[in-house]
Motif scaffolding. Structure first.
Motif: not given
Length: 488
Positions: A6-17
């Motif tokens: 899911q788009s929002d979930a991907a960005l949520f986890f992605g920002r932990f990069h």
């Protein structure tokens, strides 16, 4: 797995990069340091810690790559830099995983039957590293190079391409980038009359200080600052500019926030100066006219002073004879003109424009004699020369006329009709003539006209008041002040 797609979930986890990306950097550098120290007999024991640090490097590198790929879906990053950042990051992960597998002996045929616990035996691992020090060193060096490039590209993506060396000593900056790049962005046309407030000052400033995050490739927040159209389109928060309202313009609000605010722009590097913000505010406040020039008379004194002191610009509009030149009239031609009742003089030694003054009353043939120097005449004084309406067609044939005096002549609205061809005319004196409102309406259409003297004419006060609102740069003098003084 579904939730990660899911788009929002991907960005949520992605920002932990940004949180995890520092871990493989630290572990890998530690591994390289341990390896180099272990080459000395005194610190040979440190080699025992190498397998664990490389394993941690592999785990955190893979995690960082996964999270980075999720974050990349957010968009708004330069494609070229993003591609190589991902490629180098993946290379680090592959190299660290390969080193881990190599140290565990999976490429050693003599250990093919060993279990994982046997492979994890510290003595066996140490033996593998010692036997293949050269190979381990080469792969470690390659991983360090890749992670250095990855980190540099990552800094460029988040902070702009000059982030690393923005505050470096001058000799380093000159080596890494063109020191004239910033200066060239604020070069102005030679003619001050062609210098536009937005195109030549405000726009280059925004590109210089904001485009690293808001150009056609990056578009942080969906915003570009590379053109007026893109600023009006805006980004995720809507248009960046709103004509007549700086406080409603997102761009202006961001550059005037407290620098400690997370929304302050630009967040890094050189910020907009007080003068730049003042000029931006004035431009927005006054309708964001893209055709506004630094020589326009409507500019208030403080803005003119700012332009002159900060950018070395002249805010005084140059006369036509200061901007161009024409072929010189021969002395023989000038002598014939003088014989027709005119005083002729050069305006400057640097050009061939002429000032022509009538000596008393003229006849039509006298005025026709000026056609021989029609291109050279820029100032023409025909005051009290008995000029008639039918002769005005001759005057309208002088294309470079900038100053025209027709005072004390029997001229009417009919006679002034041909004057609409004088596109370079800047000043005209019609004192004590019979012209009326139609003449003023006609003159108001001339693009370069700045001053009209209409004392003792039929022009109405109401029309002058109306034109002053529509065209404030046109100064119309009806002589009311002088008349009031005389009456008192």
């Amino acid at each position: 797995m579904y939730i990660l797609l899911q788009s929002d979930a991907a960005l949520f986890f992605g920002r932990f990069h940004s949180l995890t990306v520092h871990l493989p950097i630290g572990f890998l550098l530690l591994a390289a340091i341990l390896f180099l120290l272990s080459l000395s007999k005194k610190f040979n024991f440190l080699i025992k810690a190498l397998p664990l640090t490389i394993l941690l490097t592999a785990i955190t590198a893979v995690l960082s790559v996964v999270l980075g790929l999720l974050l990349a879906q957010e968009g708004g990053y330069p494609e070229g830099s993003l591609f190589w950042h991902k490629a180098m990051g993946i290379a680090v992960a592959i190299l660290s995983v390969f080193l881990t597998i190599f140290i565990l002996g999976y490429f050693d045929k003599t250990r093919q039957g060993n279990s994982l616990m046997e492979r994890l035996n510290i003595n066996t691992i140490e033996s593998t590293v010692v036997d293949h020090k050269k190979g381990v060193g080469i792969f470690l060096a390659a991983a360090v190079v890749c992670i250095s490039i990855t980190g540099h590209l990552g800094g460029n993506l988040t902070h702009g391409e000059n982030y690393l060396y923005a505050y470096a000593p001058t000799f380093i900056q000159e080596f890494l980038y063109d020191p004239n790049l910033e200066k060239s962005s604020l070069e102005f046309p030679k003619d001050a009359d062609s210098t536009l407030v937005f195109d030549h000052i405000i726009q280059p400033i925004l590109i210089q200080k904001c485009a690293s995050c808001h150009d056609s490739e990056t578009q942080k927040g969906g915003l570009q600052v590379t053109s007026l159209e893109s600023l009006l389109t805006g980004g995720e928060t809507g248009p960046a500019l709103e004509a007549g309202s700086p406080q409603s313009s997102e761009l202006y609000k961001r550059v005037t926030l407290d620098p400690k605010s997370r929304k302050y722009m630009p967040p890094k590097g050189v910020t907009l100066s007080y003068g730049e913000i003042t000029l931006l505010k004035y431009w927005i406040d006054n309708g964001m006219n893209s055709d506004l020039k630094v020589t326009d008379q409507e500019l208030p004194g403080e803005i003119q002073e700012l332009l002159e002191s900060t950018y070395g610009l002249s805010t005084k509009k140059k006369a036509l004879y200061e901007k161009m030149n024409v072929d010189a009239a021969s002395e023989e031609t000038l002598a014939k003109v003088r014989e027709q009742g005119f005083r002729v003089s050069a305006l400057s030694e640097e050009n061939n424009f002429l000032e022509v003054v009538a000596n008393g009353k003229l006849k039509r043939e006298n005025l026709e004699a000026l056609s021989s120097i029609e291109n050279q005449i820029t100032w023409l004084d025909l005051g009290e020369a008995a000029i008639e309406d039918s002769w005005m067609e001759i005057v309208a044939g002088f294309p470079n006329l900038t100053r025209l005096l027709l005072d004390n002549n029997p001229i009417t609205d009919k006679g002034t009709i041909p004057l609409d061809r004088l596109e370079n005319l800047e000043s005209i004196n019609l004192y004590n003539t019979a012209v009326g409102d139609s003449t003023l309406n006609l003159l108001a259409t001339l693009p370069n006209l700045q001053s009209v003297y209409l004392w003792k004419t039929k022009v109405s006060k109401d029309l002058v008041a109306k034109l002053s609102e529509v065209n404030p740069k046109l100064k119309v003098d009806l002589g009311f002040v002088e008349e009031e003084k005389k009456s008192n």
